[in-house]
Design a protein around this motif. Structure first.
Motif, PDB file in Angstrom:
ATOM      1  N   ALA A  64       0.829  -1.210   0.000  1.00 22.41           N
ATOM      2  CA  ALA A  64       0.000   0.000   0.000  1.00 22.41           C
ATOM      3  C   ALA A  64       0.862   1.259   0.000  1.00 22.41           C
ATOM      4  CB  ALA A  64      -0.939  -0.005   1.195  1.00 22.41           C
ATOM      5  N   SER A  65       1.919   1.231   0.818  1.00 24.34           N
ATOM      6  CA  SER A  65       2.795   2.407   0.895  1.00 24.34           C
ATOM      7  C   SER A  65       4.023   2.285  -0.001  1.00 24.34           C
ATOM      8  CB  SER A  65       3.250   2.617   2.346  1.00 24.34           C
ATOM      9  OG  SER A  65       4.049   1.519   2.785  1.00 24.34           O
ATOM     10  N   LYS A  66       4.107   1.173  -0.709  1.00 22.13           N
ATOM     11  CA  LYS A  66       5.263   0.884  -1.575  1.00 22.13           C
ATOM     12  C   LYS A  66       6.577   1.051  -0.808  1.00 22.13           C
ATOM     13  CE  LYS A  66       3.460   1.534  -6.229  1.00 22.13           C
ATOM     14  NZ  LYS A  66       3.688   2.148  -7.555  1.00 22.13           N
ATOM     15  N   THR A  67       6.692   0.245   0.247  1.00 23.87           N
ATOM     16  CA  THR A  67       7.913   0.241   1.047  1.00 23.87           C
ATOM     17  C   THR A  67       8.298  -1.186   1.396  1.00 23.87           C
ATOM     18  OG1 THR A  67       6.637   0.443   3.113  1.00 23.87           O
ATOM     19  CG2 THR A  67       7.442   2.490   2.115  1.00 23.87           C
ATOM     20  N   VAL A  68       9.594  -1.377   1.653  1.00 26.55           N
ATOM     21  CA  VAL A  68      10.069  -2.634   2.222  1.00 26.55           C
ATOM     22  C   VAL A  68      10.703  -2.314   3.564  1.00 26.55           C
ATOM     23  CG1 VAL A  68      10.429  -3.773   0.003  1.00 26.55           C
ATOM     24  CG2 VAL A  68      12.302  -2.496   1.032  1.00 26.55           C
ATOM     25  N   ILE A  69      10.506  -3.214   4.524  1.00 26.03           N
ATOM     26  CA  ILE A  69      11.024  -3.023   5.878  1.00 26.03           C
ATOM     27  C   ILE A  69      12.167  -4.005   6.091  1.00 26.03           C
ATOM     28  CG2 ILE A  69      10.500  -3.140   8.331  1.00 26.03           C
ATOM     29  CD1 ILE A  69       7.704  -2.618   5.821  1.00 26.03           C
ATOM     30  N   LEU A  70      13.276  -3.503   6.585  1.00 23.03           N
ATOM     31  CA  LEU A  70      14.455  -4.338   6.813  1.00 23.03           C
ATOM     32  C   LEU A  70      14.579  -4.729   8.276  1.00 23.03           C
ATOM     33  CD1 LEU A  70      15.035  -2.660   4.116  1.00 23.03           C
ATOM     34  CD2 LEU A  70      17.418  -3.309   4.515  1.00 23.03           C
ATOM     35  N   ALA A  71      15.388  -5.752   8.531  1.00 22.91           N
ATOM     36  CA  ALA A  71      15.557  -6.278   9.880  1.00 22.91           C
ATOM     37  C   ALA A  71      16.119  -5.254  10.844  1.00 22.91           C
ATOM     38  CB  ALA A  71      16.446  -7.518   9.846  1.00 22.91           C
ATOM     39  N   ASP A  72      16.880  -4.293  10.354  1.00 22.85           N
ATOM     40  CA  ASP A  72      17.447  -3.274  11.235  1.00 22.85           C
ATOM     41  C   ASP A  72      16.473  -2.132  11.511  1.00 22.85           C
ATOM     42  OD1 ASP A  72      17.390  -1.863   8.866  1.00 22.85           O
ATOM     43  OD2 ASP A  72      19.557  -1.613   8.702  1.00 22.85           O
ATOM     44  N   GLY A  73      15.238  -2.275  11.021  1.00 17.14           N
ATOM     45  CA  GLY A  73      14.212  -1.264  11.261  1.00 17.14           C
ATOM     46  C   GLY A  73      14.118  -0.188  10.200  1.00 17.14           C
ATOM     47  N   SER A  74      15.071  -0.158   9.281  1.00 16.17           N
ATOM     48  CA  SER A  74      15.031   0.862   8.235  1.00 16.17           C
ATOM     49  C   SER A  74      13.959   0.529   7.204  1.00 16.17           C
ATOM     50  CB  SER A  74      16.402   0.984   7.556  1.00 16.17           C
ATOM     51  OG  SER A  74      16.766  -0.242   6.942  1.00 16.17           O
ATOM     52  N   VAL A  75      13.555   1.550   6.471  1.00 19.79           N
ATOM     53  CA  VAL A  75      12.485   1.418   5.482  1.00 19.79           C
ATOM     54  C   VAL A  75      12.974   1.981   4.157  1.00 19.79           C
ATOM     55  CG1 VAL A  75      10.147   2.111   4.852  1.00 19.79           C
ATOM     56  CG2 VAL A  75      10.677   1.553   7.238  1.00 19.79           C
ATOM     57  N   GLU A  76      12.697   1.271   3.076  1.00 23.17           N
ATOM     58  CA  GLU A  76      13.044   1.733   1.736  1.00 23.17           C
ATOM     59  C   GLU A  76      11.768   1.916   0.915  1.00 23.17           C
ATOM     60  OE1 GLU A  76      15.781   2.645   0.166  1.00 23.17           O
ATOM     61  OE2 GLU A  76      17.140   2.260   1.865  1.00 23.17           O
ATOM     62  N   ASN A  77      11.590   3.119   0.371  1.00 27.67           N
ATOM     63  CA  ASN A  77      10.484   3.347  -0.553  1.00 27.67           C
ATOM     64  C   ASN A  77      10.859   2.804  -1.926  1.00 27.67           C
ATOM     65  OD1 ASN A  77       8.905   4.941   1.319  1.00 27.67           O
ATOM     66  ND2 ASN A  77      10.410   6.566   1.010  1.00 27.67           N
ATOM     67  N   TYR A  78       9.850   2.450  -2.702  1.00 31.93           N
ATOM     68  CA  TYR A  78      10.132   2.015  -4.067  1.00 31.93           C
ATOM     69  C   TYR A  78       9.023   2.476  -5.007  1.00 31.93           C
ATOM     70  CZ  TYR A  78       6.707  -1.795  -3.262  1.00 31.93           C
ATOM     71  OH  TYR A  78       5.562  -2.520  -2.980  1.00 31.93           O
ATOM     72  N   SER A  79       9.414   2.726  -6.243  1.00 35.11           N
ATOM     73  CA  SER A  79       8.413   2.916  -7.296  1.00 35.11           C
ATOM     74  C   SER A  79       8.210   1.598  -8.033  1.00 35.11           C
ATOM     75  CB  SER A  79       8.853   4.013  -8.267  1.00 35.11           C
ATOM     76  OG  SER A  79      10.126   3.721  -8.817  1.00 35.11           O
ATOM     77  N   GLY A  80       9.250   0.771  -8.029  1.00 33.31           N
ATOM     78  CA  GLY A  80       9.177  -0.584  -8.564  1.00 33.31           C
ATOM     79  C   GLY A  80       9.971  -1.513  -7.677  1.00 33.31           C
ATOM     80  N   LEU A  81       9.471  -2.736  -7.520  1.00 35.02           N
ATOM     81  CA  LEU A  81      10.114  -3.707  -6.625  1.00 35.02           C
ATOM     82  C   LEU A  81      10.381  -4.989  -7.390  1.00 35.02           C
ATOM     83  CD1 LEU A  81      10.985  -4.587  -3.724  1.00 35.02           C
ATOM     84  CD2 LEU A  81       8.606  -5.308  -3.364  1.00 35.02           C
TER      85      LEU A  81
END
Length: 404
Positions: free
Chosen positions: A87-104
């Motif tokens: 929905a938000s076009k993001t991936v969540i990493l184990a270290d808590g960081s978040v990456e936005n994406y336009s394509g995954l």
């Protein structure tokens, strides 16, 4: 948000997606997330030349650090993705960081299958899927007195061959009644069974392993359904792989023993593509096909990258695979499933090809120590050319003229 493509997984498929995006003139950000602490590397040599000490580890790596810098590809090692928020076009990493994406792009690969039996977690029980696995086996191999390979598929047999070439005793335990039964026809199985026996390996067919017995926390024996106890201080599990599709499934993408993709690498979400060993391909006839090969990772990677760019570039080449065992090279082109006849083309005692037909249509070719014929077969299959069976049977005949 500016265009940014996030690639989860930095194996052959993930690297290909990144490379193809730049080749397709994608000018946005590319973030390549490697779950391992290694840059992209080749996996096939791990059970072949590398395990036999014929290839230095450094030669496994597909690209140098300067490659990624020159192409502005943000490669991050040890980056574990735990969730996808579509929905938000993001991936969540184990270290808590978040990456936005336009394509995954998902290139999460596969992991070695482990049997649900007692003792599978004992020391000395190994799988072979990545560099760390290969290092562990290479360290144990010269010291092992009783090696048991569970599974008579490509990986298991390649490890068995490497062990025998090092003079180590090997028993191969296979549930089915022949080697590589899910991938090759009986004639090929018989040839390789004879090859392994000629090199001193012992083969046990139609044998089900029910437990692994330990002593002081280390594997000591393999127990079969017939209550046979096979001494073992090193056990290699070569019983296949499981697609890493859990991340996709949790995000609501369609999965079926792999992330379901079309001929363009597209998933059930138009903003997400997938490629490589984590996928299962829905063919035009609706059937699902799972392919695990370098070629599949590369060609799907190209198709997936094109899809992210809004272009259609289907993966249409005939699939091909190979296996090196002892000094014999098996190369397969096409898929022989459903064949109703074959023609053998012989050029020596240990050099031949089998051309498989459905009716009069050529659908696959298996070649043993015939690399030139394998390349020819791939071209014939890609061109949709089916040689006359009598022409194939004539080993002196030149099939290359069919391509002119």
């Amino acid at each position: 948000m500016s265009e940014k493509i996030v690639i989860v997984g930095a194996g052959q498929a993930g690297l290909q997606i990144a490379e193809s995006l730049r080749a397709e003139a994608f000018a946005g950000d590319i973030v390549l997330l490697a779950g391992e602490n290694f840059p992209p590397y080749q996996r096939p040599p791990l059970s072949k030349a590398w395990l036999q000490g014929e290839v230095a580890e450094q030669r496994l790596f597909l690209r140098g650090a300067d490659f990624f810098a020159a192409r502005n590809i943000d490669l991050r090692l040890g980056a574990h993705v735990t969730a996808i928020d579509r929905a938000s076009k993001t991936v969540i990493l184990a270290d808590g960081s978040v990456e936005n994406y336009s394509g995954l792009a998902l290139a999460t690969g596969a992991r070695a299958r482990r049997p649900a039996i007692a003792g599978a977690d004992l020391a000395g029980v190994c799988v072979l899927r990545d560099i760390e696995d290969a290092r562990s086996i290479a360290h144990r191999l010269p010291l092992a007195e009783n090696i048991v390979v569970i599974g008579g598929g490509f990986i298991g047999l390649e490890v068995a061959a490497a062990a025998r070439k090092k003079g180590r005793p090997v028993k191969v335990v296979e549930t089915l009644d022949r080697l590589m039964a899910r991938a090759v026809t009986p004639k090929i199985s018989t040839f390789f069974a004879d090859l392994h026996r000629a090199h001193g390996a012992e083969l046990l067919f139609s044998t089900q392993v029910t437990a692994l017995e330990g002593r002081d926390g280390r594997v000591a024996a393999v127990i079969t359904a017939e209550d046979q106890k096979i001494p073992a201080d090193l056990v290699i599990l070569g019983i296949g792989a499981i697609a890493n599709d859990e991340l996709a499934a949790a995000a609501g993408l369609e999965v079926s023993r792999g992330i379901v993709v079309d001929s363009y690498g597209g998933t059930s979400d138009s903003a997400i593509v997938a490629a490589g060993d984590c996928t299962v391909w829905r063919r035009d006839d609706g059937k699902l096909l799972r392919l695990e090969s370098v070629q599949n990772a590369v060609e799907q990677g190209k198709a997936a990258a094109a899809s992210l760019m809004g272009r259609k570039k289907p993966f249409v080449a005939a699939p091909w695979f190979w296996s090196d065992q002892y000094d014999v090279k098996l190369q397969m082109a096409g898929l022989s499933e459903g064949f109703d006849g074959f023609v053998e083309r012989v050029s020596g005692e240990s050099a031949f090809s089998l051309f498989y037909y459905r009716g009069e249509k050529l659908i696959a070719v298996d070649s043993v120590n015939r690399p030139g014929e394998h390349l020819l077969a791939r071209k014939l299959l890609d061109a949709g050319i089916s040689p006359d069976k009598a022409q194939v049977a004539d080993a002196a005949g030149d099939l290359r003229g069919l391509l002119r």
